[in-house]
Design an enzyme around this catalytic site. Structure first.
Site, PDB file in Angstrom:
ATOM      1  N   LYS A 134       0.747  -1.267  -0.067  1.00  0.00           N
ATOM      2  CA  LYS A 134      -0.114   0.026  -0.020  1.00  0.00           C
ATOM      3  C   LYS A 134       1.006   1.214   0.014  1.00  0.00           C
ATOM      4  O   LYS A 134       2.055   1.293   0.636  1.00  0.00           O
ATOM      5  CB  LYS A 134      -0.759   0.126   1.285  1.00  0.00           C
ATOM      6  CG  LYS A 134      -1.736   1.091   1.342  1.00  0.00           C
ATOM      7  CD  LYS A 134      -2.735   1.051   2.591  1.00  0.00           C
ATOM      8  CE  LYS A 134      -3.773   2.021   2.791  1.00  0.00           C
ATOM      9  NZ  LYS A 134      -4.597   2.103   3.931  1.00  0.00           N
ATOM     10  N   SER A 153      -9.360   2.397   3.079  1.00  0.00           N
ATOM     11  CA  SER A 153      -8.661   3.092   2.144  1.00  0.00           C
ATOM     12  C   SER A 153      -7.582   2.151   1.385  1.00  0.00           C
ATOM     13  O   SER A 153      -7.090   2.614   0.375  1.00  0.00           O
ATOM     14  CB  SER A 153      -7.782   4.011   3.108  1.00  0.00           C
ATOM     15  OG  SER A 153      -6.933   3.220   3.932  1.00  0.00           O
ATOM     16  N   SER A 205      -9.556   0.108   7.543  1.00  0.00           N
ATOM     17  CA  SER A 205      -9.036   0.283   5.987  1.00  0.00           C
ATOM     18  C   SER A 205      -8.394  -0.896   5.404  1.00  0.00           C
ATOM     19  O   SER A 205      -8.111  -1.178   4.196  1.00  0.00           O
ATOM     20  CB  SER A 205      -7.963   1.507   6.054  1.00  0.00           C
ATOM     21  OG  SER A 205      -8.661   2.555   5.942  1.00  0.00           O
TER      22      SER A 205
END
Lengths: 505, 99, 499
Positions: free
Chosen positions: C83, C158, C182
């Protein structure tokens, strides 16, 4: 407390916030070096630059030094204290917040004591808290720009906050000097004010006696005692002028301009007064166990207060004198060395407060660089005691030693205090005797020689002799004077007096 | 208690943000919408409850871990300044700071 | 009932590990194959950047280690991606923000370094909501990632890029971060498995901070077994993070395999008490999601677990509490983005203040600005006690509610999200969007481990995740339970049409 002296009918109220750079080798929240003077941003690590993803880890050495200060001022060491974020934007503040302590500081309370014109003063401390220093903005040499150097960012600071207990710039300076001596004594700060290791902010206000506190203005970054006095005195006059002109004093942060000797309000940080403090989520509470405090206490040097007490108790010094002897660790060690070399405590103290201090002050140097070693001073004092040299003569000898002491260049600050080398007591004595001889200051104590002089004087001054016998004491002094003259001032006054009395009896 | 446009301007300045008039208006509506749901939270009686600043302290004492005072970082200025917008002679450049 | 996968990209980490070790496939071949897929599926927007050459080089190095018999463990040679909240030396690190476009970090995040040391081959950086703020991936400054089950829908966020890349079989596993859900929510919305460990289990060093007291790293993969392998490598004390716990790390992979005492093959969960918070099954939950979750719970019961009712009375309050605390911390954490040392600086400005305001206003997107505004406001003079302090007190009450619940159960279960993935651009009200985090926020506020397990499908055939929440440091029971469930079901093996 005696009522404070007023300035133009106003009482001056001063509180000090002192930023003390703690003498750790690494920064408070990173492993970067704290050494002064490196080229720009070469000692600013990823953490100090607040690069994305970096986190702070607290330096144990900084906490230990805070504990030392807390113990030395008799403050309370918080068993649990909290690091908070003080949020504001400034180019020398990489994270956009300063990690500081807000609601629960590491040291709470305590006092700093000092004498001013022989009067003891005690200033209460509000708190002392750990925080990180900011970087530096450089304005010279850039086209409408400022250059940011973050080497200093993250240097550990102990901010020591006093109560508004000072009533004059003199008191403020004496407090600052006492605190400076203390942090150096404790070896938690190098005390180098030129390099900014010890910086003061002065909160100054004025009021009519008995009235509530006036609005204060904060003078930032005073890094010399002389500037502190100038800045405060100017600020006091300015504030009184304002009030006298029917104007208001508004709370403000001001800077002192050493060139003009004036203070002026800062233009930056206008809106920075809403700091949005909150506990730093990157740093859980700092816990200080009693055992840790005791370990630190065990490693501390004898504190000035207890040492002064010892000098009063054991050496019979007056409180004020004991305080002078403990003005710094170096001074105290010098005094103890003079005693160790055989000098009576009181004489040692008197010489240190007299000739030695006079010389040091004149040359603006610290006692650690005194060209006259403790052993040499002790030898000189011994020669006064045994009548070899008079007090006045000794002063001349001391001047000579000060100017021409062979150790002058060999002196390494600190060294000479801890070890008696290079001077053995004998060597010191020989050195002192040599100077006495060279300057012909040896006192005449040979009784037969004295008797010859006295007889001659009596024979030459029958009038004085008669007057004395008639009860005129003045006449006796005249005879002493004559005899002294005849001996070219080398006669031992005490011996001479006795002899005269005997002959006139 | 609803925020007014002045609050939004004040906060934006404090946060060093510059909102366009349209942004400003939308922000005001959204913030007030948000603080409506916050009101319920404010009503709860929390007297005597200690704040939970770091989650694990809900079940255990959490004490700050300390590092020894040692220099462990080797600073490579060029690498650190690789993404800097303006650098001169090793300094980060910003518009003239007035004190 | 896992069917023998036909293609390399359908293999799980566990399978690839075995194949690599046996020499059935080389890391170079595997990496090459997946790089081709990543390029082919570029339209999904899961990757923000990559470096095929570097990846192949690392793959070759892994193969050499294998031939020399110097393998670094079960993950050596396995391709993954990170990420873009983790800073990396091999790729730009941007947090999907204009503010950090092109930023190169001089160091690797601890989690990235650990996975590197384990021999994994990083293909690139994955899309996410800007600075991890959001639950749809629509807040990425670059582009939204698309849900492979229906590319007109959000993948969640996210960590949306991570979930999409794994769900679309571009990579077998990815790293993610979870502040308020997330990792769990995008995993749920894309039908993959993800776990957020206990706060302090993984180092936060090198994670671009959003909310420091909530941020945790976590893996997203196809199965609990694969998550366990990743978590083994990601976990552990780090001296660079003062909130990293000095807590022994169990072998999660072993914990997944080893049967619990007093259980049988048919009833692997015998004796396990699963608590169902009534507040997680109310009107807030869409019927299709509720149905899938209920079915999953019934399966867990069939596997021997007993279901008990518990209560988390402040579940709804966790929304305002979280949206006070997280923005407050974020407003401070994002102050470092001032255009001085790195990051976006406006082209024209009159003075320092103007430079700050223009640079930050141009560099941050709307949601980030919104949260900075909220956070700045609640911390500002006169409001601290009413908002931030009150929220932190309620946070403790929420954490205490969990401890009360865990007195009656070993694991807490419920939905991850109230609905399946919504359509892209269908939510214009940011505050309404906040409300959908209701089931993931409580565990985040308490710092408890939570995971999302593919539990079935709901409306429009979109995946539904089952959330499992454990007590502090109890990731193993979560993974074990999820594994038992995945041994009995094949939801985690379902592949979206066309992938």
């Amino acid at each position: 407390m005696s009522p404070p002296a007023l300035t133009r009918g106003y009482e001056v109220v001063i509180g000090l916030e002192t930023h003390t750079q703690l003498a750790t080798v690494s920064k408070i929240f990173s492993g970067a070096s704290t050494a002064f003077g490196a080229s720009p941003n070469t000692q600013a690590s990823a953490v100090d630059l607040a690069l994305p993803g970096t986190l702070p880890v607290l330096n144990r050495g900084a906490v230990e030094r805070a504990i030392r200060l807390g113990l030395a001022v008799g403050g309370a060491i918080a068993p649990l204290s909290i690091f908070a974020r003080k949020n504001y934007f400034y180019p020398d503040l990489p994270k956009g917040y300063q990690i500081s302590q807000y609601e629960l500081p590491v040291v709470q309370g305590g006092t700093v004591e000092f004498h001013l014109a022989g009067v003891p003063h005690s200033v209460r401390l509000t708190r002392a808290h750990l925080e990180e220093d900011a970087g530096k903005s450089v304005h010279e040499g850039f086209e409408d720009c400022s250059g940011i150097d973050l080497n200093r960012a993250g240097t550990p600071l102990l901010e020591i906050v006093s109560e508004p207990d000072m009533r004059s710039s003199k008191e403020a300076v004496e407090y600052a000097k006492a605190l400076h001596a203390l942090v150096v004594w404790l070896d938690i700060c190098d005390g180098n004010m030129q390099e900014g290791s010890f910086r003061c902010d002065a909160n100054v206000s004025v009021r009519r006696p008995g009235a509530p506190y006036g609005t204060r203005r904060e003078i930032k970054n005073l890094n010399s005692f002389r500037h502190m006095a100038q800045a405060i005195d100017f600020e006091v006059q300015w504030q009184i002028d304002q009030i006298e002109d029917g104007l208001q004093v508004h709370q403000a942060t001001v800077l002192f301009d050493a060139d003009t000797g004036e203070t002026r309000a800062m233009r930056s940080k206008e809106d920075a007064h809403d700091y949005r403090y909150f506990p730093d989520p990157d740093l859980p509470p700092l816990v200080i166990e009693p055992a840790w405090i005791e370990r630190v206490r065990g490693d501390m040097p004898e504190l000035p207060r207890s040492m002064a007490g010892r000098f009063e108790r054991e050496d019979g010094l007056a409180a004020a004198d004991a305080l002078v002897m403990t003005q710094s660790l170096a001074f105290a060690r010098f005094y103890e060395s003079v005693k160790a070399a055989g000098a009576p405590a009181k004489m040692a103290a008197n010489w240190l407060m007299g000739e030695v201090s006079r010389r040091l002050n004149a040359e603006e140097r610290g006692i650690e660089s005194s060209p006259v070693a403790p052993e040499t001073l002790a030898a000189l004092i011994a020669r006064i005691a045994d009548g070899t040299v008079s007090n006045n003569g000794a002063k001349q000898v001391f001047d000579e030693l000060w100017m021409f002491d062979p150790s002058r260049d060999a002196v390494v600050p600190g060294e000479v205090l801890t070890s008696s080398a290079p001077f053995s007591t004998d060597a010191a004595t020989a050195e002192v005797d040599a100077v006495i001889a060279a300057k012909g200051l040896k006192q005449l104590s040979d009784s037969s020689e004295l008797e010859r002089i006295v007889d001659a004087v009596l024979a030459a001054n029958p009038k004085s002799v008669d007057e004395y016998r008639a009860g005129k004491d003045k006449a006796f002094n005249a005879l002493v004077g004559q005899a002294m003259k005849a001996s070219k001032g080398s006669a031992n006054p005490a011996q001479l007096g006795e002899l005269l009395k005997k002959k006139l009896a | 208690m609803a925020l007014n446009p002045n609050d939004v301007s004040r906060i934006a300045l404090l946060a060093r943000l510059e909102l366009q008039p349209s942004e400003q208006a939308a922000m005001l509506v959204q913030l007030n919408g948000f603080f409506d749901i916050v009101e319920r939270m404010r009503a709860v009686d929390t007297t005597g409850v200690a704040p939970l600043y770091t989650p694990l302290s809900a079940v255990q004492d959490v004490a700050l871990r300390l590092r020894d005072d040692a220099v462990t970082e080797v600073v490579e200025r060029e690498v650190n300044q690789r993404s800097a917008p303006a650098v001169e002679a090793g300094f980060f450049l910003v518009p003239r700071v007035i004190e | 009932m896992s069917a023998r996968p036909s293609a390399l990209h359908e293999c799980s980490v566990t399978e690839l590990s075995t194949m690599l070790a046996a020499g059935d496939v080389s890391s170079t071949e595997l990496t090459g194959h997946l790089l081709t897929r990543v390029a082919a599926k570029e339209s999904l927007g899961s990757f923000l950047c990559g470096d095929p050459e570097l990846a192949l080089q690392h793959a070759r190095e892994s193969d050499e280690r294998r031939t020399r018999g110097q393998m670094r463990g079960v993950l050596d040679g396995v391709p993954i991606a990170h990420k873009d909240i983790f800073v990396t030396t091999d790729f730009p690190s941007t947090a999907a923000s204009k503010m950090l476009a092109g930023y190169r970090s001089p160091f690797d995040a601890t989690v990235v370094a650990k996975l590197k040391a384990a021999g994994t081959v990083a293909l690139g950086k994955l899309n996410c909501d800007e600075f991890a703020m959001g639950g749809s991936n629509e807040n990425s400054s670059v582009r939204p990632a698309l849900n492979p089950w229906d590319t007109s829908r959000i993948p969640g966020g996210s960590s949306g890029g991570s979930a999409v890349a794994v769900a679309a079989r571009l990579i077998p596993a990815a790293t993610g971060t979870d502040t308020g859900g997330s990792v769990r929510q995008p995993a749920s919305l894309t039908g993959v498995t993800g776990i957020k460990p206990t706060y302090g289990r993984c180092s936060r060093y090198g994670m671009i901070a959003f909310a420091s007291s909530l941020d945790q790293a976590g893996p997203i993969a196809r199965s609990a077994q694969d998550c366990a392998l990743l978590l083994n490598a990601m976990s552990g004390f780090d001296a660079c993070d003062a909130t990293s716990a000095q807590q022994p790390v169990p072998d999660f992979a072993a914990a997944v395999r080893v049967p619990r005492e007093g259980t049988s093959a048919e009833r692997p969960l015998a004796g396990l008490r699963i608590g169902l918070p009534q507040e997680f099954f109310g009107a807030a939950v869409a019927t299709d999601v509720a149905r899938a979750v209920r079915a999953a719970l019934a399966e867990l019961e069939r596997l021997g677990a007993s279901l008990v009712d518990v209560s988390l009375p402040r579940t709804e309050l966790s929304i305002p509490v979280y949206y006070i605390i997280a923005p407050a911390e974020a407003s401070s954490n994002l102050s470092r983005f001032d255009g001085v040392r790195y990051g976006h600086r406006a082209a024209d400005y009159t003075d320092l203040l103007d430079m700050y305001r223009k640079s930050r206003s141009e560099g941050f997107g709307p949601e980030v600005k919104r949260r900075i505004m909220i956070g700045t406001y609640v911390l500002s003079h006169g409001y601290y006690d009413a908002y931030y302090l009150q929220a932190q007190k309620l946070r403790r009450m929420i954490a205490d509610d969990f401890q009360a619940a865990f007195a009656h159960c070993d694991v807490i279960a419920g939905p991850v999200a109230p609905t399946v993935a919504r359509k892209l651009g269908s939510q214009s009200d940011p505050v309404a969007e906040y409300l959908t985090d209701i089931f993931t926020l409580p565990a985040s506020l308490a710092g408890l481990p939570g995971m999302s397990v593919p539990a079935g499908f709901g409306q429009a055939g979109m995946p539904v995740g089952l959330q499992l929440i454990g007590n502090y440091w109890q990731e193993a029971p979560l993974l074990h339970t999820a594994h038992a469930f995945q041994q009995a079901t094949d939801f985690h093996l379902r592949v979206p049409q066309g992938f």
